[in-house]
Design a protein around this motif. Structure first.
Motif, PDB file in Angstrom:
ATOM      1  N   VAL A 142     -31.809 -17.127  34.773  1.00  0.00           N
ATOM      2  CA  VAL A 142     -30.918 -16.671  33.708  1.00  0.00           C
ATOM      3  C   VAL A 142     -31.708 -16.210  32.489  1.00  0.00           C
ATOM      4  N   MET A 143     -32.826 -16.870  32.194  1.00  0.00           N
ATOM      5  CA  MET A 143     -33.688 -16.439  31.090  1.00  0.00           C
ATOM      6  C   MET A 143     -34.173 -15.009  31.300  1.00  0.00           C
ATOM      7  N   LEU A 144     -34.664 -14.734  32.495  1.00  0.00           N
ATOM      8  CA  LEU A 144     -35.207 -13.412  32.773  1.00  0.00           C
ATOM      9  C   LEU A 144     -34.114 -12.350  32.691  1.00  0.00           C
ATOM     10  N   ASP A 145     -32.954 -12.656  33.241  1.00  0.00           N
ATOM     11  CA  ASP A 145     -31.855 -11.696  33.183  1.00  0.00           C
ATOM     12  C   ASP A 145     -31.440 -11.451  31.731  1.00  0.00           C
ATOM     13  N   ALA A 146     -31.426 -12.510  30.928  1.00  0.00           N
ATOM     14  CA  ALA A 146     -31.059 -12.364  29.516  1.00  0.00           C
ATOM     15  C   ALA A 146     -32.038 -11.457  28.777  1.00  0.00           C
ATOM     16  N   VAL A 147     -33.328 -11.607  29.046  1.00  0.00           N
ATOM     17  CA  VAL A 147     -34.339 -10.791  28.379  1.00  0.00           C
ATOM     18  C   VAL A 147     -34.207  -9.331  28.791  1.00  0.00           C
ATOM     19  N   TYR A 148     -33.919  -9.081  30.054  1.00  0.00           N
ATOM     20  CA  TYR A 148     -33.723  -7.696  30.491  1.00  0.00           C
ATOM     21  C   TYR A 148     -32.547  -7.039  29.769  1.00  0.00           C
ATOM     22  N   GLY A 149     -31.641  -7.854  29.257  1.00  0.00           N
ATOM     23  CA  GLY A 149     -30.528  -7.310  28.488  1.00  0.00           C
ATOM     24  C   GLY A 149     -30.961  -6.681  27.179  1.00  0.00           C
ATOM     25  N   GLU A 150     -32.212  -6.921  26.746  1.00  0.00           N
ATOM     26  CA  GLU A 150     -32.731  -6.318  25.520  1.00  0.00           C
ATOM     27  C   GLU A 150     -33.195  -4.880  25.726  1.00  0.00           C
ATOM     28  N   LEU A 151     -33.350  -4.462  26.964  1.00  0.00           N
ATOM     29  CA  LEU A 151     -33.790  -3.086  27.216  1.00  0.00           C
ATOM     30  C   LEU A 151     -32.744  -2.106  26.688  1.00  0.00           C
ATOM     31  N   PRO A 176     -26.441  -9.443  36.010  1.00  0.00           N
ATOM     32  CA  PRO A 176     -25.918  -8.163  35.500  1.00  0.00           C
ATOM     33  C   PRO A 176     -26.975  -7.312  34.803  1.00  0.00           C
ATOM     34  N   ASN A 177     -27.892  -7.925  34.083  1.00  0.00           N
ATOM     35  CA  ASN A 177     -28.902  -7.129  33.376  1.00  0.00           C
ATOM     36  C   ASN A 177     -29.997  -6.632  34.303  1.00  0.00           C
ATOM     37  N   VAL A 178     -30.344  -7.422  35.313  1.00  0.00           N
ATOM     38  CA  VAL A 178     -31.302  -6.956  36.319  1.00  0.00           C
ATOM     39  C   VAL A 178     -30.719  -5.769  37.077  1.00  0.00           C
ATOM     40  N   MET A 179     -29.446  -5.877  37.445  1.00  0.00           N
ATOM     41  CA  MET A 179     -28.798  -4.780  38.164  1.00  0.00           C
ATOM     42  C   MET A 179     -28.686  -3.530  37.289  1.00  0.00           C
ATOM     43  N   ALA A 180     -28.389  -3.729  35.994  1.00  0.00           N
ATOM     44  CA  ALA A 180     -28.283  -2.581  35.078  1.00  0.00           C
ATOM     45  C   ALA A 180     -29.637  -1.909  34.889  1.00  0.00           C
ATOM     46  N   LYS A 181     -30.686  -2.697  34.815  1.00  0.00           N
ATOM     47  CA  LYS A 181     -32.051  -2.160  34.698  1.00  0.00           C
ATOM     48  C   LYS A 181     -32.397  -1.306  35.918  1.00  0.00           C
TER      49      LYS A 181
END
Length: 252
Positions: free
Chosen positions: A83-92, A134-139
């Motif tokens: 979840v941490m990694l996915d959250a950080v990818y949300g900053e892209l 969701p953020n990994v998939m969006a990336k």
């Protein structure tokens, strides 16, 4: 360097957390914590002290809660890391980029590089089994969209995105290590280089190592250092995109 792995927790529980599909209690006292607060605390620790300092107990201390309380929200460190990694990818930023596929891939590479530089602990996480949040998939969607319709097969599109991300990961590792050695030694690259220059004539054997002597001296004079991570990133990214351009051209 500590090495952690995404996908090390329970897959079903990780997906529940990533997509926030866990049922919320409708009765009883209001929960003292939330997954969002726990992840934010874990990120603060990892950003400030590195991933090795981040543990369930340390996160609980950061939140002023008991370690066992955390387990009511997050099953364990493996799921928390996902979840941490996915959250950080949300900053892209994932903003629309004018121009062709090359401009778009270039922007994606730079955005990923900035993310690593802001969160160096990400270099300690192996993502061969990426958290499917969701953020990994969006990336992934954003990066694939940069090369959609340019003549690559789906497998080649995936491989191109993986190649770009792998390059950025390696290039950023060198940049982060360069920063760390300056912090720990208290000496800049220029200071280190200038301290060695007076002694190079005594150890250099131009006849035995003519290319190393010539090229090394040229680089040292150019950057006041034996290596420049920014130049290396720019050069490598350009050559990578040149390679993709050649593949695309050959298909036409």
């Amino acid at each position: 360097m500590t090495q952690e792995y995404t996908g090390s927790g329970d897959p079903a529980k990780s997906l529940e957390l990533l997509w926030r599909n866990r049922p919320r209690p409708t009765r009883g006292p209001k929960p003292a914590l939330t997954v969002e607060r726990i992840v934010a605390a874990a990120l603060r620790i990892a950003d400030a002290e590195g991933l090795g300092a981040m543990s369930m107990r340390r996160v609980a201390d950061e939140l002023g809660a008991g370690a066992m309380t955390l387990y009511r929200y997050v099953p364990g460190k493996g799921e928390l890391l996902d979840v941490m990694l996915d959250a950080v990818y949300g900053e892209l930023p994932r903003r629309p980029i004018a121009g062709d596929w090359r401009a778009k891939l270039d922007e994606a590479a730079r955005a990923n590089r900035d993310l690593y530089l802001n969160h160096p602990w990400m270099l300690q996480v192996a993502v061969s089994r990426p958290p499917l949040g969701p953020n990994v998939m969006a990336k992934y969607e954003y990066e694939l969209a940069a090369i959609e319709g340019i003549g690559l097969t789906d497998v080649e599109m995936d491989a191109t995105v993986a190649l770009l991300n792998g390059y950025v990961h390696g290039a950023v590792r060198s940049a982060v290590e360069a920063r760390q050695v300056i912090q720990r030694s208290g000496m800049s690259d220029k200071e280190w280089w200038l301290a060695h220059v007076p002694h190079l004539d005594r150890i250099a054997d131009v006849e035995k190592y003519p290319l190393a002597s010539r090229v090394g001296s040229t680089v040292g004079a150019e950057f006041d250092a034996p290596y420049d991570s920014d130049h290396a990133f720019e050069y490598g990214l350009a050559r990578l995109l040149d390679g993709v351009a050649t593949l695309v051209k050959d298909r036409r």
